[in-house]
Write an enzyme that holds these catalytic residues in place. Sequence first.
Site, PDB file in Angstrom:
ATOM      1  N   HIS A 157      -8.620   0.407   4.557  1.00 47.19           N
ATOM      2  CA  HIS A 157      -7.355   0.977   4.051  1.00 47.19           C
ATOM      3  C   HIS A 157      -6.324  -0.123   3.768  1.00 47.19           C
ATOM      4  O   HIS A 157      -5.122   0.131   3.812  1.00 47.19           O
ATOM      5  CB  HIS A 157      -6.756   1.975   5.046  1.00 47.19           C
ATOM      6  CG  HIS A 157      -7.733   2.968   5.583  1.00 47.19           C
ATOM      7  ND1 HIS A 157      -7.960   4.195   5.004  1.00 47.19           N
ATOM      8  CD2 HIS A 157      -8.592   2.900   6.646  1.00 47.19           C
ATOM      9  CE1 HIS A 157      -8.890   4.851   5.688  1.00 47.19           C
ATOM     10  NE2 HIS A 157      -9.296   4.086   6.685  1.00 47.19           N
ATOM     11  N   GLU A 291      -6.518 -11.955 -12.802  1.00 50.03           N
ATOM     12  CA  GLU A 291      -5.986 -10.717 -13.380  1.00 50.03           C
ATOM     13  C   GLU A 291      -6.727 -10.342 -14.660  1.00 50.03           C
ATOM     14  O   GLU A 291      -6.989  -9.174 -14.927  1.00 50.03           O
ATOM     15  CB  GLU A 291      -4.496 -10.885 -13.671  1.00 50.03           C
ATOM     16  CG  GLU A 291      -3.658 -11.024 -12.400  1.00 50.03           C
ATOM     17  CD  GLU A 291      -2.253 -11.507 -12.714  1.00 50.03           C
ATOM     18  OE1 GLU A 291      -1.377 -10.663 -12.930  1.00 50.03           O
ATOM     19  OE2 GLU A 291      -2.038 -12.733 -12.760  1.00 50.03           O
TER      20      GLU A 291
END
Length: 464
Positions: A157, A291
């Site tokens: 998480h 990216e």
Amino acid sequence: MTSKMWGGRFSAGPAAIMEEINVSVGFDQRLAKQDLNGSRAHCTMLVAQGIVNKEDGNAIQEGLTRIEKEISSGNFLFKRALEDVHMNIESRLADLIGAPAGRLHTARSRNDQVATDFRMWVRAAIETVDDEVRKLQSVLIDKAEAHADTIMPGFTHLQAAQPVTFGHHLLAYVEMFGRDRSRLTDARKRLNESPLGAGALAGTSFPIDRHLTAEKLNFDRPMANSMDAVSDRDFAIDFLCAGAILATHMSRLAEEMVNWSSAQFGFIRFTDAFSTGSSMMPQKRNPDAAELVRGKTGRMFGGLTALLTVMKGLPLTYSKDMQEDKEIVFAAFDTLELCLAATAGMVVDMQPNVERMRASAAAGFTTATDLADWVTQALNIPFRESHHITGKIVKIAEGKGCDLADLSLAEMQAVEPRITQDIFTVLTPEASAASRISFGGTAPANVRAQVKAARERFLDERTP
Ligand code: ARG
């Protein structure tokens, strides 16, 4: 001007817009080498079967060799008016050798021709991509070996969960890329049947030998059904599918690199080679390459969706819609090559900040599970109860604003009196990681063994 190839029935040349939508030579010239090889094999077979005589066969082969030289030296003029690579080559063959050129297309259609060329192109593309993924695995394994002992927080998480080793984390990607390679290998296996000799769709009345052409072109066998042979593009979809999953894996790694290289994480640093500055903010070091690897994944999914959509409503057999297959696959291949090289480059380039990773691994009570496991094992207390005891101890540390290892024995004994000094041997992130020796676990000793195993499984030349 009417087309030399199919112009017989047409009195006027194609309208400009017709040429514009129909022309494919701008991109399908990438199939030139495969087209020449396919033609060579077809010609050899026609001669072997007595369909074309030796003299004409030799003239054709020589002509094809000359064309190959023209293409490789950049002296071949691809003409839009000739529509595609196949007709450009055949037309040039006629310029060079005259009448015998017309015999090459005996018992062949552009439908089985393009299916054969494209299969061979995708086959080579799969081999290239597989090799590049292998190189990426190789640099990941090297980095994992160098950081078998480097402690970092493992996340669930995106919350720090348990200490792991950086080497173990990197080896997880080696596994993913291993599955990608097995998908590519699988696609290659399935692809490797020859459509050549299927004709337009129904086969031919000429006494051809499809086994011979299949063998000459390194296919395992001819495709069994001529209609399937000219209409199937599963091989391209298989490649795009494997490529999309591969891109997903690169994207996940890229995302981690983006996180890790941020000031907030500070886990890794890219050298100037893989960082870009901001035009306004002088302090920035942006991970643009990561990216872009993440971003280009969109194209890969797009390509897969596009070709599935092109194919989904097509009746048997060939329809011109299928000409759309090539640009999608070429673009996917180019994107994969670029992203694989950039990803491998970043893996080599990234320098972990070992102290920072270690400090982050120690923060946030990441050894709480170790504490609970110790209580369970040393005191023979059921795990559920140990979990409860540990929760209370974590609460004390939280209240004091310190790590578990900073609590005193007395403070822990206040919760569970049977706890002994021995507890401190499991509370550091190093001890925690080192204790995870179960098969596939994160312990440095495991990582070293897995590095060795991964080299054998993935990098050994004999690995299929
Ligand atoms: N350029 C065409 C393609 O890529 C070659 C096959 C053309 N076949 C035809 N029947 N018009 O699909």
